[in-house]
Design an enzyme around this catalytic site. Structure first.
Site, PDB file in Angstrom:
ATOM      1  N   ASP A   8     -46.764  50.389 -17.098  1.00  0.00           N
ATOM      2  CA  ASP A   8     -48.073  50.013 -17.636  1.00  0.00           C
ATOM      3  C   ASP A   8     -48.030  48.746 -18.502  1.00  0.00           C
ATOM      4  O   ASP A   8     -47.408  48.738 -19.566  1.00  0.00           O
ATOM      5  CB  ASP A   8     -48.656  51.141 -18.490  1.00  0.00           C
ATOM      6  CG  ASP A   8     -48.685  52.493 -17.784  1.00  0.00           C
ATOM      7  OD1 ASP A   8     -47.795  52.756 -16.957  1.00  0.00           O
ATOM      8  OD2 ASP A   8     -49.588  53.283 -18.086  1.00  0.00           O
ATOM      9  N   ASN A  40     -53.593  49.178 -18.284  1.00  0.00           N
ATOM     10  CA  ASN A  40     -53.908  48.870 -19.685  1.00  0.00           C
ATOM     11  C   ASN A  40     -53.842  47.370 -19.959  1.00  0.00           C
ATOM     12  O   ASN A  40     -53.705  46.944 -21.111  1.00  0.00           O
ATOM     13  CB  ASN A  40     -52.932  49.574 -20.630  1.00  0.00           C
ATOM     14  CG  ASN A  40     -52.803  51.048 -20.359  1.00  0.00           C
ATOM     15  OD1 ASN A  40     -51.807  51.497 -19.791  1.00  0.00           O
ATOM     16  ND2 ASN A  40     -53.817  51.812 -20.732  1.00  0.00           N
ATOM     17  N   ASN A  67     -55.601  56.514 -15.258  1.00  0.00           N
ATOM     18  CA  ASN A  67     -56.815  57.074 -15.868  1.00  0.00           C
ATOM     19  C   ASN A  67     -57.696  55.992 -16.489  1.00  0.00           C
ATOM     20  O   ASN A  67     -58.868  56.239 -16.766  1.00  0.00           O
ATOM     21  CB  ASN A  67     -56.464  58.147 -16.905  1.00  0.00           C
ATOM     22  CG  ASN A  67     -55.461  57.679 -17.924  1.00  0.00           C
ATOM     23  OD1 ASN A  67     -54.404  57.154 -17.578  1.00  0.00           O
ATOM     24  ND2 ASN A  67     -55.781  57.844 -19.191  1.00  0.00           N
ATOM     25  N   HIS A  68     -57.133  54.800 -16.735  1.00  0.00           N
ATOM     26  CA  HIS A  68     -57.932  53.702 -17.301  1.00  0.00           C
ATOM     27  C   HIS A  68     -58.451  52.728 -16.234  1.00  0.00           C
ATOM     28  O   HIS A  68     -58.941  51.646 -16.575  1.00  0.00           O
ATOM     29  CB  HIS A  68     -57.120  52.926 -18.342  1.00  0.00           C
ATOM     30  CG  HIS A  68     -56.846  53.713 -19.587  1.00  0.00           C
ATOM     31  ND1 HIS A  68     -57.832  54.023 -20.499  1.00  0.00           N
ATOM     32  CD2 HIS A  68     -55.710  54.281 -20.059  1.00  0.00           C
ATOM     33  CE1 HIS A  68     -57.302  54.727 -21.483  1.00  0.00           C
ATOM     34  NE2 HIS A  68     -56.014  54.912 -21.248  1.00  0.00           N
ATOM     35  N   HIS A 153     -49.092  58.712 -11.712  1.00  0.00           N
ATOM     36  CA  HIS A 153     -49.598  58.450 -13.055  1.00  0.00           C
ATOM     37  C   HIS A 153     -49.946  59.790 -13.694  1.00  0.00           C
ATOM     38  O   HIS A 153     -50.985  60.369 -13.402  1.00  0.00           O
ATOM     39  CB  HIS A 153     -50.821  57.532 -12.960  1.00  0.00           C
ATOM     40  CG  HIS A 153     -51.182  56.925 -14.269  1.00  0.00           C
ATOM     41  ND1 HIS A 153     -50.515  55.844 -14.785  1.00  0.00           N
ATOM     42  CD2 HIS A 153     -52.109  57.269 -15.196  1.00  0.00           C
ATOM     43  CE1 HIS A 153     -51.035  55.522 -15.961  1.00  0.00           C
ATOM     44  NE2 HIS A 153     -51.998  56.379 -16.229  1.00  0.00           N
ATOM     45  N   HIS A 178     -47.721  56.209 -17.233  1.00  0.00           N
ATOM     46  CA  HIS A 178     -48.750  56.762 -18.129  1.00  0.00           C
ATOM     47  C   HIS A 178     -48.259  57.078 -19.541  1.00  0.00           C
ATOM     48  O   HIS A 178     -49.003  56.906 -20.491  1.00  0.00           O
ATOM     49  CB  HIS A 178     -49.426  58.009 -17.550  1.00  0.00           C
ATOM     50  CG  HIS A 178     -50.421  58.665 -18.472  1.00  0.00           C
ATOM     51  ND1 HIS A 178     -51.621  58.072 -18.798  1.00  0.00           N
ATOM     52  CD2 HIS A 178     -50.393  59.849 -19.143  1.00  0.00           C
ATOM     53  CE1 HIS A 178     -52.293  58.882 -19.626  1.00  0.00           C
ATOM     54  NE2 HIS A 178     -51.566  59.952 -19.850  1.00  0.00           N
ATOM     55  N   HIS A 180     -45.979  55.591 -21.348  1.00  0.00           N
ATOM     56  CA  HIS A 180     -45.634  54.366 -22.076  1.00  0.00           C
ATOM     57  C   HIS A 180     -44.279  54.440 -22.784  1.00  0.00           C
ATOM     58  O   HIS A 180     -43.998  53.620 -23.656  1.00  0.00           O
ATOM     59  CB  HIS A 180     -46.733  53.975 -23.079  1.00  0.00           C
ATOM     60  CG  HIS A 180     -48.007  53.555 -22.427  1.00  0.00           C
ATOM     61  ND1 HIS A 180     -48.972  52.812 -23.085  1.00  0.00           N
ATOM     62  CD2 HIS A 180     -48.489  53.761 -21.182  1.00  0.00           C
ATOM     63  CE1 HIS A 180     -50.000  52.601 -22.265  1.00  0.00           C
ATOM     64  NE2 HIS A 180     -49.727  53.176 -21.109  1.00  0.00           N
TER      65      HIS A 180
HETATM   66 FE   LIG Z   1     -51.072  53.527 -19.478  1.00  0.00          FE
HETATM   67 FE   LIG Z   2     -52.624  56.255 -18.248  1.00  0.00          FE
END
Ligand SMILES: [Fe+2]
Ligand SMILES: [Fe+2]
Length: 272
Positions: A8, A40, A67-68, A153, A178, A180
């Protein structure tokens, strides 16, 4: 084939370290395919068309999401005209964009890139196992694809490990994103699929998940409304995984890649 997956990208520090390091790595390591998770990349929340182009120009062949995916609303529109941008395949039907793409390498090899999102401790989604099954049977390794990269993810390591065993022998790489934070469990599974529970983030590790520390800390200390989360702005660290595959598209080498401050630097020495 030589594959590189980067975790990410969080805000400007993540984008800068990609722009700074990826072009040289691509050249030096003679990479055949590079996939970057960009969920992100825009200030920590989603991706814009300009930022997606920037990551592709730095040397990525495909950008995955999570999810983003649609935090920047323009992604709902430009994802339709950017075939190299992939969002999780298990979004409900009718969601803009695609859950998989095929990248052609310089030598004409085909790499299937699939993105799915887990369901444990995440938003309700369609079944990621069924979604991956659909994408892989439409483009099987060794037939329609010379390599297959799957970005899972997800929050839960159990779900990611189960997913990797589900695809063992049918994918070149199953890699988690996801959380990080990079994990140290990179390995080749019995069927020949390379696996890592989480690739970590490309971003500023002097942070909470890539965001400036004060507000996340405050949210743990006080249950009151506060300010917005802002991406941290220190120097970014490049973080991901290197994989080499054989003629069948199965992994023969897997090694973590980390360049930058705060984490121990590492890379595949065999590629030097
Ligand atoms: Fe992320
Ligand atoms: Fe995420």
């Amino acid at each position: 084939m030589r594959l590189l997956f980067l975790g990410d990208v969080v805000g400007r520090p993540g984008r800068h370290v990609i722009a700074d390091r990826l072009p040289r790595l691509r050249e030096r390591w003679r990479l055949d395919c590079v996939v970057v998770n960009g969920e992100n990349a825009a200030g920590g929340f989603g991706i814009t068309e300009a930022i997606c182009d920037e990551i592709l120009q730095a040397g990525a062949d495909a950008v995955t999401l999570g999810n983003h995916s649609f935090d920047q609303r323009e992604a709902l529109v430009f994802i339709a005209r950017q075939p190299r941008l992939v969002r999780p395949a298990n979004y409900p039907s009718g969601t803009p964009g695609r859950g998989a793409t095929v990248v052609e390498t310089r030598d004409g090899a085909r790499v299937l890139v699939v993105n799915v999102m887990g369901r444990l401790f995440m938003d309700a989604m369609d079944d990621p196992f069924a979604a991956a099954e659909r994408e892989l049977s439409a483009c099987p390794l060794g037939e329609a694809a010379d390599a297959v990269i799957v970005d899972v993810h997800a929050e839960a390591t159990s779900e990611k490990q189960a997913f990797a065993h589900f695809l063992d022998g049918r994918a070149s790489l199953v890699v988690g994103t996801h959380t990080h934070a990079p994990t140290a469990d990179h390995r080749i599974l019995p069927g020949g699929t390379a696996y890592l529970s989480d690739a970590g983030m490309c971003g500023d590790y002097d942070s909470v998940l890539g965001m400036q520390k004060d507000e996340p800390l405050r949210r743990f200390l006080q249950k009151t409304p506060g300010s917005r989360l802002e991406a941290a702005h220190g120097e970014g660290t490049l973080c991901g995984l290197a994989v080499e595959t054989d003629a069948r598209g199965l992994a023969t080498l897997v090694a973590p890649v980390r360049f930058g401050p705060h984490l121990e630097e590492t890379w595949p020495r065999a590629w030097d």
